[in-house]
Design an enzyme around this catalytic site. Structure first.
Site, mmCIF file in Angstrom:
data_model
loop_
_atom_site.group_PDB
_atom_site.id
_atom_site.type_symbol
_atom_site.label_atom_id
_atom_site.label_comp_id
_atom_site.label_asym_id
_atom_site.label_seq_id
_atom_site.Cartn_x
_atom_site.Cartn_y
_atom_site.Cartn_z
ATOM 1 N N ASP A 188 -15.006 16.459 -16.171
ATOM 2 C CA ASP A 188 -15.592 16.726 -14.673
ATOM 3 C C ASP A 188 -15.659 18.499 -14.517
ATOM 4 O OD1 ASP A 188 -12.519 16.762 -15.694
ATOM 5 O OD2 ASP A 188 -12.011 16.028 -13.693
ATOM 6 N N TYR A 192 -3.201 10.727 -7.894
ATOM 7 C CA TYR A 192 -3.516 12.219 -8.860
ATOM 8 C C TYR A 192 -2.508 11.796 -10.471
ATOM 9 C CZ TYR A 192 -6.507 15.073 -11.927
ATOM 10 O OH TYR A 192 -6.694 15.740 -11.907
ATOM 11 N N GLU A 251 -12.416 19.276 -20.051
ATOM 12 C CA GLU A 251 -12.711 18.327 -19.577
ATOM 13 C C GLU A 251 -14.513 18.338 -19.253
ATOM 14 O OE1 GLU A 251 -9.637 15.479 -17.701
ATOM 15 O OE2 GLU A 251 -11.055 13.548 -18.243
ATOM 16 N N HIS A 255 -11.848 6.862 -14.954
ATOM 17 C CA HIS A 255 -11.686 6.420 -16.144
ATOM 18 C C HIS A 255 -10.998 5.316 -15.874
ATOM 19 C CE1 HIS A 255 -9.444 9.973 -16.449
ATOM 20 N NE2 HIS A 255 -10.110 10.583 -17.278
ATOM 21 N N HIS A 310 -4.145 19.184 -18.194
ATOM 22 C CA HIS A 310 -3.751 17.584 -18.282
ATOM 23 C C HIS A 310 -4.266 17.049 -20.265
ATOM 24 C CE1 HIS A 310 -6.761 14.447 -18.242
ATOM 25 N NE2 HIS A 310 -5.797 13.955 -18.670
HETATM 26 FE FE1 FEO Z 1 -10.431 16.744 -13.969
HETATM 27 FE FE2 FEO Z 1 -8.232 16.420 -16.601
HETATM 28 O O1 FEO Z 1 -10.006 17.016 -15.579
#
Ligand code: FEO
Length: 398
Positions: free
Chosen positions: A91, A200, A89, A33, A153
């Site tokens: 992923d 990151y 999320e 993203h 996150h």
């Molecule tokens: Fe690796 Fe917030 O997902």
């Protein structure tokens, strides 16, 4: 490849007795993203074999088969009893529906907001067990403790601690977008791992410094021998390094460093940028010249993570700043770096609106501001010297 490294191929990697990494490696990922992931990424899933079998997180949907192959090398996947979803999320949760297909008896363990989020993605129903922060779950020999870490996150985040093995499954926290066949921090280049952890943090975690502090406090009482994040390398030798880096990053701790971000049409704004660079250098401040035609905004954010000074320049094009500068400012504002000093600059032909627009954007980030620098058409020798000297004087008091 480094000395002593074991290559995992498509095999699982045992990280402790009967505890396996079974994730997926996304070698080709270059855009997460908007974040330039030039080293790819991994989605780390972990399998804990006990009287009850537990899978911790899954992988992006298109790597499901890879994860399943690794799980199948250890056990029959239908034997999985629990899938811990530390984070909604996709992923990490994207393979839950297919995992449920092969392990129909599996219960998904997640936070209250995790359940809501997963049901919003996958539809109502499904076998869930919602866990509160501090709650434990026994699987035989092992006992898992769940600690909610909202906004690290997303609102649903939690981490899972396996106390008898001193492993913290930290999900996004302490992760890095880094595709490697090596799994541990003592098998790969530490400077690269730290750099990717920094990138990151700067591009994913930065807005949530206060929540990171709370999460660090929450886990500070735990004895941690291994940090197993959901991206990149597993920490087992350099835990104090990554924890102290996180403590610095979440405090918005800065050094005397100026990141000078600019775009240019006919090199006039670039000339001003170099005068600014010389002024900072003369004051003994580290500098980074980051032209937007050569640098990705996510790499600029990585440099900005510890920079006290953020200087942004744009010429005026059609009464506006250049779209590249506008995109950078939008991206930076969303990531909300704090306790910085801003400086707007640029050249112009007649209107000169861009400099004021950049200044307003930097002010809206809450930055303390230096006086803006503007030059009509082409800045020449004396003018550039004057910019340099004036800025140098302003910096004396900072
Ligand atoms: Fe690796 Fe917030 O997902």
């Amino acid at each position: 490849m480094m000395k002593g490294t074991e290559v995992c191929g498509m095999n699982p990697v045992e990280i402790k007795n009967n505890i396996y990494w079974v994730g997926g490696i996304d070698w080709s990922l270059r855009n997460f993203h908007g974040y330039l992931t030039q080293r790819g990424s991994t989605y780390n899933a972990y399998l804990v074999i006990d009287e009850k079998v537990t899978l911790i997180d899954t992988v992006k949907h298109y790597l499901f088969d890879e994860m399943l192959e690794r799980i199948s090398a250890v056990i029959d996947p239908s034997r999985i009893d629990y899938i811990i979803a530390n984070h909604v999320e996709m992923d990490h949760s994207g393979s839950i529906p297919r995992m449920r297909g092969v392990a129909p008896g599996a219960t998904v363990i997640t936070s209250p907001t995790g359940q809501k989020g997963l049901q919003e993605h996958f539809g109502p129903g499904g076998d869930y067990r919602v866990v509160q922060s501090g709650e434990t779950m026994n699987t035989g020999k092992h006992s898992f403790t769940f600690v909610h870490t909202p906004m690290v996150h997303w609102p649903d985040n939690m981490v899972t601690y396996l106390s008898d093995q001193e492993i913290l499954f930290s999900n996004d926290a302490f992760g890095q977008h880094l595709a490697t066949s090596e799994r541990f921090d003592d098998e790969y280049f530490l400077d690269v791992i730290i750099q990717e952890a920094r990138k990151y943090y700067a591009n994913i975690v930065l807005p949530y410094g206060a929540q990171v502090k709370k999460a660090l406090d929450a886990v500070s009482g735990l004895k941690i021998g291994t940090i197993a994040p959901s991206h990149g390398i597993i920490w087992r030798r350099h835990i104090s390094e990554i924890l102290s880096n996180y403590a610095g990053w979440c405090s918005n701790r800065t050094v005397q460093k100026a990141v000078i971000v600019y775009d240019t049409m006919w090199h006039s704004t670039r000339e001003i940028a170099y005068s600014i660079q010389r002024a900072f250098e003369n004051r003994g401040c580290a500098t980074r010249m980051m032209g937007l035609q050569e640098n990705h905004i996510s790499d600029i954010m990585t440099e900005l993570i510890d920079a006290r000074f953020v200087c942004v320049g744009s010429p005026t094009l059609n009464n506006n700043m250049l779209p590249t500068v506008s995109a950078f400012l939008t991206y930076m504002k969303g990531l909300a770096p704090k306790q910085r000093v801003g400086l707007a600059f640029g050249s112009y032909g007649w209107g000169g609106q861009s400099i004021g627009q950049v200044e307003e954007a930097l002010k809206s980030c809450g930055f303390e501001m230096l006086e803006s620098i503007r030059c009509k058409y082409v800045p020449r020798g004396e003018m550039l010297k004057e910019i340099e000297k004036k800025l140098e004087t302003s910096l004396e008091s900072l």
